[in-house]
Design a protein around this motif. Sequence first.
Motif, PDB file in Angstrom:
ATOM      1  N   ARG A  32     -32.632  29.805  11.597  1.00  0.00           N
ATOM      2  CA  ARG A  32     -32.619  31.259  11.416  1.00  0.00           C
ATOM      3  C   ARG A  32     -32.205  31.983  12.698  1.00  0.00           C
ATOM      4  NH1 ARG A  32     -37.249  29.819   8.524  1.00  0.00           N
ATOM      5  NH2 ARG A  32     -36.849  30.039   6.302  1.00  0.00           N
ATOM      6  N   SER A  33     -32.406  31.319  13.845  1.00  0.00           N
ATOM      7  CA  SER A  33     -32.175  31.986  15.135  1.00  0.00           C
ATOM      8  C   SER A  33     -30.734  31.807  15.580  1.00  0.00           C
ATOM      9  CB  SER A  33     -33.085  31.372  16.195  1.00  0.00           C
ATOM     10  OG  SER A  33     -34.428  31.414  15.772  1.00  0.00           O
ATOM     11  N   HIS A  34     -30.232  32.765  16.345  1.00  0.00           N
ATOM     12  CA  HIS A  34     -28.952  32.558  16.997  1.00  0.00           C
ATOM     13  C   HIS A  34     -29.202  32.257  18.475  1.00  0.00           C
ATOM     14  CE1 HIS A  34     -29.290  36.586  18.571  1.00  0.00           C
ATOM     15  NE2 HIS A  34     -29.344  37.092  17.349  1.00  0.00           N
ATOM     16  N   HIS A  35     -28.116  31.970  19.196  1.00  0.00           N
ATOM     17  CA  HIS A  35     -28.313  31.408  20.530  1.00  0.00           C
ATOM     18  C   HIS A  35     -28.941  32.409  21.500  1.00  0.00           C
ATOM     19  CE1 HIS A  35     -24.464  33.260  21.633  1.00  0.00           C
ATOM     20  NE2 HIS A  35     -23.892  32.676  20.606  1.00  0.00           N
ATOM     21  N   ASP A  36     -28.698  33.693  21.333  1.00  0.00           N
ATOM     22  CA  ASP A  36     -29.347  34.668  22.208  1.00  0.00           C
ATOM     23  C   ASP A  36     -30.861  34.671  22.011  1.00  0.00           C
ATOM     24  OD1 ASP A  36     -27.025  35.437  23.361  1.00  0.00           O
ATOM     25  OD2 ASP A  36     -27.069  37.515  22.675  1.00  0.00           O
ATOM     26  N   GLU A  37     -31.279  34.507  20.748  1.00  0.00           N
ATOM     27  CA  GLU A  37     -32.718  34.452  20.497  1.00  0.00           C
ATOM     28  C   GLU A  37     -33.343  33.222  21.138  1.00  0.00           C
ATOM     29  OE1 GLU A  37     -32.629  36.797  16.183  1.00  0.00           O
ATOM     30  OE2 GLU A  37     -32.740  34.613  16.285  1.00  0.00           O
TER      31      GLU A  37
ATOM     32  N   ASP B 173     -31.344  38.482   5.462  1.00  0.00           N
ATOM     33  CA  ASP B 173     -32.630  39.023   5.914  1.00  0.00           C
ATOM     34  C   ASP B 173     -33.265  38.046   6.910  1.00  0.00           C
ATOM     35  OD1 ASP B 173     -33.755  36.933   4.531  1.00  0.00           O
ATOM     36  OD2 ASP B 173     -34.768  38.170   3.043  1.00  0.00           O
ATOM     37  N   ALA B 174     -34.484  38.302   7.279  1.00  0.00           N
ATOM     38  CA  ALA B 174     -35.111  37.509   8.353  1.00  0.00           C
ATOM     39  C   ALA B 174     -35.328  36.051   7.962  1.00  0.00           C
ATOM     40  CB  ALA B 174     -36.445  38.144   8.754  1.00  0.00           C
ATOM     41  N   GLU B 175     -35.318  35.780   6.658  1.00  0.00           N
ATOM     42  CA  GLU B 175     -35.536  34.403   6.212  1.00  0.00           C
ATOM     43  C   GLU B 175     -34.240  33.620   6.022  1.00  0.00           C
ATOM     44  OE1 GLU B 175     -38.657  33.021   5.851  1.00  0.00           O
ATOM     45  OE2 GLU B 175     -39.055  34.924   6.896  1.00  0.00           O
ATOM     46  N   SER B 176     -33.108  34.317   6.073  1.00  0.00           N
ATOM     47  CA  SER B 176     -31.842  33.649   5.799  1.00  0.00           C
ATOM     48  C   SER B 176     -31.518  32.596   6.858  1.00  0.00           C
ATOM     49  CB  SER B 176     -30.698  34.670   5.771  1.00  0.00           C
ATOM     50  OG  SER B 176     -30.968  35.694   4.854  1.00  0.00           O
ATOM     51  N   LEU B 177     -30.929  31.503   6.418  1.00  0.00           N
ATOM     52  CA  LEU B 177     -30.414  30.506   7.349  1.00  0.00           C
ATOM     53  C   LEU B 177     -28.927  30.768   7.572  1.00  0.00           C
ATOM     54  CD1 LEU B 177     -32.098  27.273   5.920  1.00  0.00           C
ATOM     55  CD2 LEU B 177     -33.059  29.039   7.380  1.00  0.00           C
TER      56      LEU B 177
END
Lengths: 194, 194, 194, 194
Positions: free
Chosen positions: C71-76, D96-100
């Motif tokens: 779910r996260s990208h690299h900045d996160e 949304d926040a749950e999306s991969l």
Amino acid sequence: MNGQERDVHGQEGDGTALIVIDMINAYEHRDAAELIPSVRRALPPMRRLIDRARDEGTPVIYVNDNFGRWRSHHDEILDTVLQSPHAELVEPIRPDAESLFVVKARHSIFYQTPLEYLLFQRGIRRVVLCGQVTEQCVLYSALDAHIRHLEVCVPWDAVAHIHEDLADAALRMMSRNMSAEVCGADEVVLKSGG
Amino acid sequence: MNGQERDVHGQEGDGTALIVIDMINAYEHRDAAELIPSVRRALPPMRRLIDRARDEGTPVIYVNDNFGRWRSHHDEILDTVLQSPHAELVEPIRPDAESLFVVKARHSIFYQTPLEYLLFQRGIRRVVLCGQVTEQCVLYSALDAHIRHLEVCVPWDAVAHIHEDLADAALRMMSRNMSAEVCGADEVVLKSGG
Amino acid sequence: MNGQERDVHGQEGDGTALIVIDMINAYEHRDAAELIPSVRRALPPMRRLIDRARDEGTPVIYVNDNFGRWRSHHDEILDTVLQSPHAELVEPIRPDAESLFVVKARHSIFYQTPLEYLLFQRGIRRVVLCGQVTEQCVLYSALDAHIRHLEVCVPWDAVAHIHEDLADAALRMMSRNMSAEVCGADEVVLKSGG
Amino acid sequence: MNGQERDVHGQEGDGTALIVIDMINAYEHRDAAELIPSVRRALPPMRRLIDRARDEGTPVIYVNDNFGRWRSHHDEILDTVLQSPHAELVEPIRPDAESLFVVKARHSIFYQTPLEYLLFQRGIRRVVLCGQVTEQCVLYSALDAHIRHLEVCVPWDAVAHIHEDLADAALRMMSRNMSAEVCGADEVVLKSGG
């Protein structure tokens, strides 16, 4: 191992290979009845294309399903098929002593096969695809070639189909969306240095 | 093509395969002099392991370099090697009629080969690796198996090396970092259902 | 789609990229205590190498595990790590606005990532590998680069290890069996046209 | 590294994922004029499908071209697109926040991406494909899913095309040759345990 290294920069021919897809075939599957008439029509142009490639020194690479026979090698598969009722569909385009062979397990000629490596090793950047089935393995292989930035040429009269309408759509997809050259087998340029 | 479909859920044996790496070899490369004594020592345990796999019905899969000979099939490569000066290093572990064969072009048994597909198709989730070279193809293949979530077992006395110190480090890397089981060939469990 | 096409022949820099492996790291795993002193020693040479690459216009590509955070990208991921107790191990080599980013899910920088595509697209045929862990991801990535016929350079003082003896063996394996250049970070040639 | 290991047997949802293909898009490419009306029609069924997946706990995975922007992360790409003239085509189906999120560089959602790994890691064996373009990325992705023995479902009213005739052929190819289920978006079963 060092003995396994090969010169990746070596060139053969002038960068084009002719790929013969799934033609070593016993025609025992359920779509065979629809496929065979189309194979019969495609055989003479395909044969002329193979002959021309051999004359001009263009590599001819047979990429063929192994039908799950991981114990057999390609000569055994060829022998079996040449003793089947449909041997006359295989005999005209059988490999010769110079033919290269790659075994595939799934639809595309590239999926889990060494074909990409073989092509890059020999400096081949353009593939001419003939064989079967236009709207299946040929289409999928054209896509997998295009996605790898190889140039693709598909002679429409040297590929065989099951469903004519899907084959027509497949040829248009290859031309429009995969930048493939679609032309008659006798117009295919094999040697760029001609 | 539908005829190409196979049952991906089919199981054979009980989930383990014995992989014999690069043993069909003419020993003509530059490291051969250092490699041969180690091969000679590894041959008897390797032979016992192969015999046991055959007795117990565990699939034996030969994965071998094709030495760039894309025209040859595996029987031809075997015949050539059996006529070489080092035939006695190949004869004891030659494939039989039940052996499976996968040709590789580069170092790892998985790189651009159908091995992963063959294993998953047969429900094989654990590989026992024997053959050569411990600190090269065996190490790389163990890594590529581990990265695919396969279990790995490496019998230390059935793999052959060029440099003993690198081979020792390779075995420790496999054990520590790839969760491989490292044991003697005679202790390798082939059938989980034993 | 045509909008997705890119110029595969475009060159950037002069064919070399600096790859920074797994340095965006919270050091929470079980080997962290053994790894951290080695990271501390490798940081200054790594920093000089990154600075030099930026000055000379050599692409700097961060390839980093995503720790399963799809779910996260690299900045996160970077922000999280910069708030961890070990931020001082990350701060000196943090990406800048020109850095490229590739997320990996497994050990090798090439396994199921777009890195190979990115490199070929930019005409990069040589990779300089720094980061961690010498005897794990760095070794595996060097192998996967070599198997793809990329040239490999590994600055021994800009890679960090868990086990010194395995790291030494890994560097010898890279040098001897993968034709990698192993030298000090300050001797690494980044621009071939220098 | 041990910290990078994940439980490959972990299950999430019940084995189905909804894949949203290439919808984070600025519609600046040359086929945009033909594509946009079809996207407009597909948006409401696609939105209902995404809403239902979120309600039922089915993973929603956005797989999107990065347009060669290796410096940007997916939030930046989304922000850019949401400020473009066609933001109204993106807003309704934004993650949304749950999306991969998985970034792709070429046509297929599987080619040189970690998607296969992500799916197997989560026990997902069936993919529902929506987005664009039916006769291009959707078709190629269906093939690459089928070749990996994943089940494929394509809601015909939640995919957008450039050429209607090729899209029709593509849907028939997926149904006939890739064993895909083709149905209306509102009939798609997301939870097998319903």
